[in-house]
Design an enzyme around this catalytic site. Structure first.
Site, PDB file in Angstrom:
ATOM      1  N   SER A 132       0.846  -1.087   0.034  1.00 42.46           N
ATOM      2  CA  SER A 132      -0.107  -0.142  -0.019  1.00 42.46           C
ATOM      3  C   SER A 132       0.889   1.316   0.161  1.00 42.46           C
ATOM      4  O   SER A 132       0.339   2.228  -0.455  1.00 42.46           O
ATOM      5  CB  SER A 132      -1.088   0.011   1.170  1.00 42.46           C
ATOM      6  OG  SER A 132      -0.279   0.090   2.584  1.00 42.46           O
ATOM      7  N   ALA A 134       4.232   1.216  -1.103  1.00 38.53           N
ATOM      8  CA  ALA A 134       5.558   1.340  -2.219  1.00 38.53           C
ATOM      9  C   ALA A 134       5.245   0.164  -3.067  1.00 38.53           C
ATOM     10  O   ALA A 134       4.635  -0.831  -2.907  1.00 38.53           O
ATOM     11  CB  ALA A 134       6.888   1.498  -1.738  1.00 38.53           C
ATOM     12  N   GLN A 135       6.191   0.207  -4.175  1.00 36.74           N
ATOM     13  CA  GLN A 135       6.357  -0.956  -5.282  1.00 36.74           C
ATOM     14  C   GLN A 135       7.693  -1.033  -5.461  1.00 36.74           C
ATOM     15  O   GLN A 135       8.589  -0.129  -5.596  1.00 36.74           O
ATOM     16  CB  GLN A 135       5.500  -0.776  -6.510  1.00 36.74           C
ATOM     17  CG  GLN A 135       5.347  -1.594  -7.414  1.00 36.74           C
ATOM     18  CD  GLN A 135       4.128  -1.373  -8.519  1.00 36.74           C
ATOM     19  OE1 GLN A 135       3.174  -1.420  -8.113  1.00 36.74           O
ATOM     20  NE2 GLN A 135       4.513  -1.249  -9.690  1.00 36.74           N
ATOM     21  N   VAL A 136       8.211  -2.357  -5.644  1.00 35.96           N
ATOM     22  CA  VAL A 136       9.504  -2.713  -5.627  1.00 35.96           C
ATOM     23  C   VAL A 136       9.798  -3.082  -6.887  1.00 35.96           C
ATOM     24  O   VAL A 136       9.126  -4.277  -7.424  1.00 35.96           O
ATOM     25  CB  VAL A 136      10.223  -3.506  -4.365  1.00 35.96           C
ATOM     26  CG1 VAL A 136      11.519  -3.836  -4.548  1.00 35.96           C
ATOM     27  CG2 VAL A 136       9.875  -2.890  -3.154  1.00 35.96           C
ATOM     28  N   LYS A 150      12.753   0.993  -4.886  1.00 35.03           N
ATOM     29  CA  LYS A 150      11.419   1.143  -3.960  1.00 35.03           C
ATOM     30  C   LYS A 150      11.100   2.475  -4.338  1.00 35.03           C
ATOM     31  O   LYS A 150      11.392   3.554  -3.943  1.00 35.03           O
ATOM     32  CB  LYS A 150      11.732   0.865  -2.387  1.00 35.03           C
ATOM     33  CG  LYS A 150      10.653   0.874  -1.584  1.00 35.03           C
ATOM     34  CD  LYS A 150      10.972   0.624  -0.106  1.00 35.03           C
ATOM     35  CE  LYS A 150       9.660   0.556   0.871  1.00 35.03           C
ATOM     36  NZ  LYS A 150      10.237   0.304   2.195  1.00 35.03           N
ATOM     37  N   ASP A 285      11.140  -5.096  13.401  1.00 32.03           N
ATOM     38  CA  ASP A 285      10.279  -6.088  12.548  1.00 32.03           C
ATOM     39  C   ASP A 285      11.046  -7.138  11.971  1.00 32.03           C
ATOM     40  O   ASP A 285      10.839  -7.080  10.758  1.00 32.03           O
ATOM     41  CB  ASP A 285       9.235  -5.265  11.611  1.00 32.03           C
ATOM     42  CG  ASP A 285       8.101  -6.198  11.235  1.00 32.03           C
ATOM     43  OD1 ASP A 285       7.912  -7.047  11.698  1.00 32.03           O
ATOM     44  OD2 ASP A 285       7.494  -5.940  10.142  1.00 32.03           O
TER      45      ASP A 285
END
Length: 567
Positions: A132, A134-136, A150, A285
């Site tokens: 939701s 970013a796009q890699v 990214k 995380d």
């Protein structure tokens, strides 16, 4: 401005409709107060089958990307939400489709202010991952380096900020009207989410964190942190080194040839120990998707958007808490949790200690290697939350991170003797913290601090006496009853003033009416104006009196009990 306000109102109505559709019309069941009535039979049926955490996850998924990120952030905050909600919210996934590659190119061009082809020799149009935020994409620079790009989704920040404003509004309404909302502090939840999401939107923060981790592990040949391409990284674009590998949990199925699983586990434990007790900067995380294993057996850490930081004093406190838990010392655990946390109201330490003792009694019958650290930490944080003790975020994040790492280790080696594995780390910790040199340094620092305080004491005493003689010394006393009395007197004065203004308007209206009659179709405009304003002021005074001083927060439990009795 008006267009933005209209969009916010439309979005608020949409959110209200989705809340009602998922059975949250009265905001009761999620607080454990029972069933909330609804006219939708499907909602009633779903409530009978699904628990509140599951329905909350489904609700956030339908509300959209901002709320999905809210759930993901809360899943890593045991200081804000109970354990059962954390586990369910951890299943939230960014179910978003890939953006057209033309939009990705436009974002790159806007960030770099030039044609992306000037920097990238090749870009795979098929993304490696979509989310939701970013796009890699995988790419190759003109110098031959393989990189990962990214790219943040376009026009994302204004949408998220608008949703956050609405979330603040809902949080304030909950705190003002729902008695039980004080336990979970909705406003604090949204503020923590805002801080986390805005940092995640700024890729320069992640780049800075990645460089810090790379510097900390520069001497560790078994651990890799992807290098950041600083020249091409910006607020909305992050370019980093591409490292080939597999998720660490895939070692359970078929470990790559030449990869020693036990060596990988020890690398993870060494890294966790160094992050928490040496560097004070830890990965917030470390789920399996962010921990990879390269073909030559090295561990690679990814995604540094969420990190935690520990001071030396915090590290010392964690060591003491760990020792207290290991020795089943409920008294020490109670004192340390109370000292670490931020109590929201006065509480009985004796009662809290008894609850801690009951909790730890369930672990007394187990050997150390049988203790489920995840359950113990989660129960301890839930207990603190129940007694309104706010654990600082970095402590809670470290607990969540530790639980995640333990879960990965148990998944790879279910039969691993945890006690035997962590014993060397515990011994090293004790040796570093309580060695003669460390104790000597601590004693020296304490002596220097004490000596400095002793030297400052005469000066401070002299200043107090001088100020007292000159009449410059003031003492501030705070008392809740006096504050409440002051507010009541202030309210009374305001009401008297408004009442006198209303009376003056009425008398003045009659005076003006007698001297300067002004009529329209037989109706005195002066009388209408003066009387209207006077009535409005009287209405404000009456409303203020009955609503502000008499209306209390609604107790959902009491309301539902009343409804149940009437049925």
């Amino acid at each position: 401005m008006f267009g933005s306000t209209g969009q916010d109102l439309a979005r608020l109505r949409q959110i209200a409709g989705i809340l009602a559709r998922h059975g949250y019309a009265h905001l009761a069941e999620s607080l454990g107060a029972g069933r909330a009535p609804t006219d939708d039979r499907s909602v009633d049926e779903a409530r009978e089958v699904l628990g509140a955490p599951v329905r909350l996850r489904m609700l956030l998924q339908e509300l959209g990307p901002t709320f999905v990120k809210l759930g993901q952030v809360l899943s890593s905050r045991p200081d804000l939400v109970p354990t059962e909600y954390q586990r369910e919210l951890a299943h939230l996934q960014d179910n978003v489709g890939a953006l057209p590659f033309s939009e990705i190119q436009a974002q790159l061009a806007a960030a770099w202010r030039c044609d992306p082809a000037l920097h990238l020799a090749h870009v795979d149009e098929t993304p490696l991952a979509t989310a939701s935020i970013a796009q890699v994409h995988r790419a190759r620079l003109h110098d031959g380096r393989e990189v990962v790009v990214k790219v943040q989704r376009p026009a994302l920040e204004p949408t998220i900020r608008a949703d956050i404003d609405l979330l603040y509004l809902v949080a304030r309404l909950l705190e003002a009207t729902i008695e039980e909302a004080g336990l979970y502090q909705p406003y604090e939840v949204i503020r923590a989410f805002e801080q986390a999401i805005l940092e995640e939107l700024d890729f320069t923060v992640e780049a800075r964190n990645a460089r810090a981790f790379a510097a900390n592990f520069a001497q560790n040949e078994r651990l890799v942190v992807p290098a950041i391409v600083d020249a091409l990284s910006a607020r909305t674009v992050l370019v980093m080194e591409f490292i080939k590998g597999v998720k660490i949990t895939q070692l359970c199925e078929a470990p790559p040839e030449g990869v020693d699983v036990d060596a990988v586990l020890h690398t993870v434990l060494d890294a966790a120990f160094q992050m928490a007790f040496v560097d004070g900067l830890f990965h917030g995380d470390p789920h399996p998707g962010n921990v990879m294993v390269t073909p030559d057996g090295k561990v690679c850490l990814l995604d540094f958007g969420l990190v935690g930081r520990l001071t030396s004093n915090m590290q010392q406190t964690i060591i003491q808490l760990s020792l207290a838990i290991a020795t089943r010392d409920a008294e020490a655990v109670t004192r340390l949790v109370y000292r670490i946390g931020q109590p929201q109201e006065r509480m009985s330490l004796g009662v809290f200690r008894d609850r801690v003792s009951d909790m730890m009694a369930r672990y007394l019958v187990r050997r150390l290697d049988e203790v489920d650290a995840a359950s113990l930490l989660n129960e301890l944080l839930d207990l603190a939350l129940k007694y309104k003790i706010r654990v600082p975020p970095d402590y809670a994040l470290l607990a969540k991170s530790s639980v995640t790492i333990e879960g990965v280790i148990r998944q790879l080696r279910p039969t691993l003797d945890i006690a035997k594995t962590i014993l060397p780390y515990a011994q090293k910790l004790m040796a570093d913290r309580y060695s003669p040199d460390a104790v000597g340094r601590l004693a020296l620092r304490s002596a220097v601090t004490l000596l400095d305080s002793a030297q400052q004491l005469p000066l401070i005493a002299h200043q107090i006496v001088t100020d007292l003689e000159a009449g410059r010394l003031t003492v501030q006393v705070s008392n809740s009853e006096l504050d409440r009395l002051s507010r009541s007197l202030n309210d009374l004065g305001t009401k008297v003033f408004l009442g006198m203004v209303a009376m003056g308007l009425i008398l003045g209206t009659f005076f003006v009416l007698a001297r300067y009659p002004w009529e329209f179709h037989g109706v005195s405009l002066w009388a209408a104006f003066g009387g209207g304003v006077a009535l409005w002021l009287v209405f404000m005074v009456v409303s203020w009196h009955f609503l502000y001083t008499r209306l209390k927060k609604v107790s959902v439990r009491a309301l539902l009990k009343l409804i149940g009795r009437r049925r």
